[in-house]
Write a protein that holds these residues in place. Sequence first.
Motif, mmCIF file in Angstrom:
data_model
loop_
_atom_site.group_PDB
_atom_site.id
_atom_site.type_symbol
_atom_site.label_atom_id
_atom_site.label_comp_id
_atom_site.label_asym_id
_atom_site.label_seq_id
_atom_site.Cartn_x
_atom_site.Cartn_y
_atom_site.Cartn_z
ATOM 1 N N GLY A 457 74.293 26.202 93.073
ATOM 2 C CA GLY A 457 73.409 24.994 93.139
ATOM 3 C C GLY A 457 71.994 25.198 93.383
ATOM 4 O O GLY A 457 71.287 24.673 92.712
ATOM 5 N N SER A 458 71.700 26.288 93.961
ATOM 6 C CA SER A 458 70.101 26.586 94.224
ATOM 7 C C SER A 458 69.669 27.149 92.751
ATOM 8 O O SER A 458 68.533 26.522 92.391
ATOM 9 N N ILE A 459 70.243 28.051 92.146
ATOM 10 C CA ILE A 459 69.898 28.199 90.723
ATOM 11 C C ILE A 459 69.875 27.152 89.753
ATOM 12 O O ILE A 459 68.814 27.073 89.226
ATOM 13 N N ARG A 460 70.579 26.065 90.130
ATOM 14 C CA ARG A 460 70.624 24.908 89.279
ATOM 15 C C ARG A 460 69.448 24.250 89.416
ATOM 16 O O ARG A 460 68.654 23.740 88.432
ATOM 17 N N GLU A 461 68.973 24.079 90.729
ATOM 18 C CA GLU A 461 67.596 23.399 91.298
ATOM 19 C C GLU A 461 66.423 24.001 90.682
ATOM 20 O O GLU A 461 65.703 23.542 90.287
ATOM 21 N N ILE A 462 66.435 25.445 90.582
ATOM 22 C CA ILE A 462 65.278 26.130 90.191
ATOM 23 C C ILE A 462 65.178 25.985 88.690
ATOM 24 O O ILE A 462 64.285 25.776 88.129
ATOM 25 N N ALA A 463 66.527 26.233 88.146
ATOM 26 C CA ALA A 463 66.220 26.012 86.607
ATOM 27 C C ALA A 463 65.739 24.767 86.107
ATOM 28 O O ALA A 463 64.925 24.364 85.229
ATOM 29 N N THR A 464 66.136 23.376 86.958
ATOM 30 C CA THR A 464 65.714 22.266 86.450
ATOM 31 C C THR A 464 64.421 21.730 87.200
ATOM 32 O O THR A 464 63.971 20.726 87.271
ATOM 33 N N GLY A 465 63.760 22.778 88.098
ATOM 34 C CA GLY A 465 62.561 22.356 89.022
ATOM 35 C C GLY A 465 61.322 22.335 87.979
ATOM 36 O O GLY A 465 61.392 23.030 87.103
ATOM 37 N N PRO A 466 60.124 21.666 88.595
ATOM 38 C CA PRO A 466 59.025 21.843 87.985
ATOM 39 C C PRO A 466 58.150 23.376 87.873
ATOM 40 O O PRO A 466 57.658 23.397 86.906
ATOM 41 N N GLU A 467 58.546 23.938 88.864
ATOM 42 C CA GLU A 467 57.988 25.521 88.767
ATOM 43 C C GLU A 467 58.412 26.129 87.719
ATOM 44 O O GLU A 467 57.765 26.966 87.037
#
Length: 562
Positions: A457-467
């Motif tokens: 889930g964290s990897i998914r958030e990072i992958a979809t995040g603006p950063e």
Amino acid sequence: MPSEGQAQRPAGSAEPALPEAEVIQRDRFSLVWLLPLIALIVGGWLAYKTWSEQGPTITISFKTASGLQAGKTKVKFKDVEIGQVTRIDVTDDLEGVKVTAQLTSGSERYLTEETRFWVARPRVTASRVSGLETLLSGAYIAIDPVMDGRSTRHFKGLAEPPVITTDEPGTRFRLRSPTLGSLNLGSPVYYRHIQVGQVINYQLDDDGAAVTIDVFVTKPHDRLVYTNTRFWNASGIDLDLSADGVALNTESLVSILLGGVAFDTPDTLETKGAQASANQFFPLYASRAAAHERTYLNKERYLMLFSGSVRGLSIGAPVMLHGIQVGEVLDIQLRFDPDRLAFSIPVLIEIEPERISVDQGVDQVLAGDSDVLKKLIAAGMRGQLKTGSLLTGQLYVDLDFHPDAPPAELSERNGYRVLPTVPAPIEAITTKLRDVLAKVDAFPLEQIGSELTVILGSIREIATGPELKRAIADLEQTLTDLSALAEQLDTRIAPEMTATLTEARRAVENINGLVGPDAPLNNEMVRTLRDLSSAARSIRTFADYLDRHPEALIRGKGGMRQ
């Protein structure tokens, strides 16, 4: 005086004179009486001759009189007429018929209790075809005469013609078997796949425990039967599915259809024995392997306790020691222990200690000597179930040494000595696999899965995040700048670098020309180095001199000569 008849005639009639009889005396004996006397004598002589030449009258009982006729049916021996049926009556108990036959003179010596009669008629059976000649001539009574035995005039006819008659050269032997199998009258007897005889009779013993089978071996093959000869049932197809695999044996196509018996004398260290006599009894073995297997008198029984599955282990399975059979399995049971709430499988085995050769002075192994057996158990001897054939799945009991086995002792149960056992190889593998699965079950897979879910889930958030998007855009810009820089290198910087390298190559060539072996600069440098070397030597000499004469600095070099 006239008589009464004369008085009635007329007086005037004339009458002739009557003749008078003359009586003549003759002899008392007449030749005419010789004819009936001669006829009487000839008739008596003929009657006596007929009576004296007449053969014996016998009675034969049959189940039925099918094909028999009084005054027509003949009694024959080898197609020679020796008598005729004179009368056919039904027996008093109505269970058969009694046939009276008149035989020719001279037949008395053949009428013994061993003589056999039967009705020859067309018969077609699985083993043979007989009596086809009677299709045209009609049925007749056949006789198999035997001169040995007590004389008799009453016989019981055979329902079927005998397979072998008494005039056939050969010898009769008797076999004992638990069952008849597929044998029948006329079944062939083989020696090395060659038919040498037939089955001629069989009957159930009085106690019903076995069957006696009579076989007839023709000459000269009967001399091949010795006291140590083994007979076995060669009927049908002998398909054996055992721990050794699949074994298929058969004698011939006839034995497959009709059954058969085979015999042979095993080639062993023992002698064949004397030639077998007539009517000698032999055991009939179930197969060739059983017939050639050696028999031992000394047998020891042991008990083995197994806790795992014994599927594939059957009664009669071999007990092996280092790959050699030393016994067999006698019984398999399933028992429950209510105290431990556990099942156990006791297996009774029988071992023949004589199969194991021992040195002189040593008691038989696996025999009554418990000390030897205890030493073997202490050395690691255990019983184990092993697979004899992957095709059939049959198991056998293997006695072998397992040094890593837990310690055990010789015990006793229900009057039998108990041999310790170890789990079967597949059971040991199953146990290890069970332990591995238990450890896998104890592994926190659910917790690890939950943590992996959080990480994903964290990897998914990072992958979809603006950063990440910004970093990707910066990376694209950096790649664009690198492409531009590479283009500049190809168009401008690369030619300049090529020119610089050309100038550098020329400078190096000039330097090589100045410092080469034949260059003037090189010669001057060599000369200068030589001068420097000479000056260095002079300085070294001077230094040595000053070291020895330091006063030379004041007095000068000449002062030393004073």
